[in-house]
Motif scaffolding. Structure first.
Motif, mmCIF file in Angstrom:
data_model
loop_
_atom_site.group_PDB
_atom_site.id
_atom_site.type_symbol
_atom_site.label_atom_id
_atom_site.label_comp_id
_atom_site.label_asym_id
_atom_site.label_seq_id
_atom_site.Cartn_x
_atom_site.Cartn_y
_atom_site.Cartn_z
ATOM 1 N N ALA A 143 0.871 -1.178 0.000
ATOM 2 C CA ALA A 143 0.000 0.000 0.000
ATOM 3 C C ALA A 143 0.907 1.227 0.000
ATOM 4 C CB ALA A 143 -0.905 0.007 1.219
ATOM 5 N N LYS A 144 0.737 2.083 -1.022
ATOM 6 C CA LYS A 144 1.639 3.223 -1.175
ATOM 7 C C LYS A 144 0.840 4.440 -1.617
ATOM 8 C CE LYS A 144 4.082 3.449 -4.920
ATOM 9 N NZ LYS A 144 5.064 3.270 -6.013
ATOM 10 N N LEU A 145 1.093 5.576 -0.992
ATOM 11 C CA LEU A 145 0.468 6.830 -1.393
ATOM 12 C C LEU A 145 1.362 7.516 -2.411
ATOM 13 C CD1 LEU A 145 -1.878 8.843 -0.942
ATOM 14 C CD2 LEU A 145 -0.451 9.945 0.802
ATOM 15 N N GLY A 146 0.777 7.942 -3.528
ATOM 16 C CA GLY A 146 1.533 8.629 -4.561
ATOM 17 C C GLY A 146 0.624 9.556 -5.337
ATOM 18 N N TYR A 147 1.051 9.899 -6.547
ATOM 19 C CA TYR A 147 0.247 10.724 -7.452
ATOM 20 C C TYR A 147 0.081 9.990 -8.768
ATOM 21 C CZ TYR A 147 0.939 14.832 -4.461
ATOM 22 O OH TYR A 147 0.951 15.710 -3.416
ATOM 23 N N THR A 148 -1.001 10.258 -9.468
ATOM 24 C CA THR A 148 -1.180 9.749 -10.823
ATOM 25 C C THR A 148 -2.094 10.690 -11.580
ATOM 26 O OG1 THR A 148 -1.525 7.725 -12.110
ATOM 27 C CG2 THR A 148 -3.199 8.256 -10.429
ATOM 28 N N TYR A 149 -2.242 10.438 -12.873
ATOM 29 C CA TYR A 149 -3.075 11.284 -13.723
ATOM 30 C C TYR A 149 -4.491 10.736 -13.835
ATOM 31 C CZ TYR A 149 1.260 13.338 -15.663
ATOM 32 O OH TYR A 149 2.456 13.977 -15.841
#
Length: 200
Positions: A143-149
């Motif tokens: 489980a990882k928090l990140g950014y995406t489009y």
């Protein structure tokens, strides 16, 4: 940025990788022709959190599903002791504007609901007959928090970069001492509203 240690082969000695990326292809290569190197992948980041591509798909169509009109911008390099061996720049794009500096994220408890739904729908897609007693085990292994489009509202040619949770769920069949048919199910969820983000 991510860094991976790799084996690099000159083109004439490279293993046949027509069928995808896998370390299994190295069995057919002469390792004497390889050089130890590193692969560097650079993406945009905000506050030290990197952008990443969604590689999953929604297992049930819902109105709360997002996709992106183009891939995540990524610069990739492979470097050995001899220097740069490859360079690519994919998804080249331009930042037009910042819509919001700070956004409210859903509590993690609220994110678990769409994650559970995607796991449940994945199980339903197996189509297990009622008389089949096979047991399936699902474990969230990452489980990882990140950014995406995601596609920009009313502007499908543009994208918004949004915070998202990236999960990997491992499905196994059978008992723990006799597991088979391991399957990795990637799930990406918009951290602001819980919508499922599918790969472009």
């Amino acid at each position: 940025m991510s860094t991976d240690k790799i084996l690099w082969f000159p083109e004439e000695a490279a293993p046949d990788n027509r069928y995808g990326k896998s370390d299994d292809f190295y069995w057919q290569a002469d390792l004497k022709n390889a050089k130890i190197g590193y692969r560097y992948d650079f993406t945009r980041s905000y506050g030290g959190i990197s952008a990443d591509a969604s590689i999953g798909g929604a297992t049930k169509d819902t109105t709360d599903t997002y996709t992106a009109p183009f891939p995540i911008e990524m610069v990739s390099m492979i470097v050995t002791d001899d220097g740069v061996k490859s360079f690519s720049w994919k998804g080249m794009c331009e930042e037009v504007a910042v819509i919001a500096e700070n956004v409210n994220l859903l509590p993690f408890d609220d994110i678990q609901k769409p994650l559970f739904e995607q796991i449940f729908y994945s199980y339903l897609n197996i189509g297990q007959p009622a008389e089949d007693t096979t047991k399936f085990d699902y474990k969230v292994t990452s489980a990882k928090l990140g950014y995406t489009y995601v596609t920009a509202f009313h502007k499908p040619e543009n994208a918004w970069m949004v915070p998202a949770w990236f999960f990997q769920v491992m499905r196994s069949e059978g008992q723990a001492d006799n597991m088979k048919d391991l399957v990795i199910i990637p799930v990406a969820i918009n951290a602001m509203d819980g919508g499922v983000i599918v790969a472009q």
